[in-house]
Write an enzyme that holds these catalytic residues in place. Structure first.
Site, mmCIF file in Angstrom:
data_model
loop_
_atom_site.group_PDB
_atom_site.id
_atom_site.type_symbol
_atom_site.label_atom_id
_atom_site.label_comp_id
_atom_site.label_asym_id
_atom_site.label_seq_id
_atom_site.Cartn_x
_atom_site.Cartn_y
_atom_site.Cartn_z
ATOM 1 N N GLY A 92 4.640 5.630 2.092
ATOM 2 C CA GLY A 92 3.988 4.450 2.652
ATOM 3 C C GLY A 92 4.668 3.174 2.215
ATOM 4 O O GLY A 92 5.418 3.144 1.235
ATOM 5 N N TYR A 155 -1.471 -2.146 7.812
ATOM 6 C CA TYR A 155 -1.658 -1.153 6.743
ATOM 7 C C TYR A 155 -3.048 -0.513 6.812
ATOM 8 O O TYR A 155 -3.188 0.717 6.723
ATOM 9 C CB TYR A 155 -1.459 -1.847 5.395
ATOM 10 C CG TYR A 155 -1.540 -0.950 4.198
ATOM 11 C CD1 TYR A 155 -0.451 -0.165 3.808
ATOM 12 C CD2 TYR A 155 -2.696 -0.900 3.418
ATOM 13 C CE1 TYR A 155 -0.521 0.645 2.685
ATOM 14 C CE2 TYR A 155 -2.770 -0.089 2.289
ATOM 15 C CZ TYR A 155 -1.681 0.677 1.927
ATOM 16 O OH TYR A 155 -1.751 1.483 0.813
#
Length: 248
Positions: A92, A155
């Site tokens: 990520g 996100y």
């Protein structure tokens, strides 16, 4: 074919990823630790810095954003090792900015790395896990995928998507002995977070009822539990580790 159980961890060389690799190694797995293609030197330096041996942790070049690249690399993994017992989707990144200022590139990069990677990495492994009648898939989401966060529309959207993916895949694999769960860490004392200014850190801690950050090791221990036989009847769940900051 390797006799050890195999765990594959994406985003392995970050703060949480490193702790996960240590814990799964201690649990007896051979850990396949992914890194970006072209980062072989950095991967070797990381292995040496963490004192991992080749029998404990093996670096794996993997472009988690590339569907075909993942399919080919993971086909080779299956041919070499025969199986993957635990998959930890931890890759990520962030590209924080308010939505009105966000570019499509900032949106796309986060969605590709944090969410599309779930398809790219999981699908080549999932069918074999179901056929072998066992497996653990653990997706690392975030407190911000549950509550949202100013300046993180990209996100938060990706991390919320991970939770929906987790629940749906858990339903598909339940009869095959494969569990699929998510872990949602709150603020964690990774090197990146710990490098923040003291006043910023104190402000963050002030939002957390326990008045501290999680340690990477605490996150890793939750992955270890969900990967274990003891967690065989837990699937489709999101484990929140945030010191009481958000109770869901």
């Amino acid at each position: 074919m390797n006799e050890k159980r195999i765990a594959l961890v994406t985003g392995a060389m970050g703060g949480i990823g490193t702790a996960i690799c240590h814990k799964l190694k201690d649990d007896g797995y051979l850990v396949l630790a992914t890194h970006r293609p072209g980062k072989e030197t950095a991967a070797q330096e990381w292995l040496q810095a963490e004192s991992f041996t080749a029998e404990e942790v093996a670096p794996l070049a993997l472009d988690v954003c590339g569907t075909q690249a993942c399919a080919q690399a993971l086909k080779e993994v299956m041919e070499k090792y025969g199986r993957v017992d635990v998959l930890v989707n931890n890759a990520g990144l962030t590209r924080d900015t308010t939505f009105k200022r966000m570019t499509f590139e900032q949106w796309d990069e986060v969605i590709n790395t944090n969410l599309n990677s779930l398809f790219n990495v999981t699908q080549p492994i999932f069918k074999t896990m179901c056929e072998q009648g066992s497996g653990r898939i653990i997706n690392i989401t975030s407190i911000n995928g549950l509550k949202g966060q100013f300046g993180q529309a990209n996100y938060a959207a990706a991390k919320a998507g991970m939770i929906g993916f987790t629940k749906s895949l858990a339903l598909e694999s339940a009869r095959s002995g494969v569990t699929v769960n998510a872990v949602a860490p709150g603020y964690t004392a990774t090197p990146m977070v710990s490098a923040l200014k003291d006043e910023v850190l104190e402000s963050i801690k002030g939002q957390i009822p326990q008045r501290r950050l999680a340690t990477p090791e605490e996150i890793a221990k939750s992955i270890s539990y969900l990967a274990s036989d003891d967690a065989g009847f837990i699937t489709g769940e999101t484990l929140n580790i945030n010191g009481g900051q958000y109770m869901h």
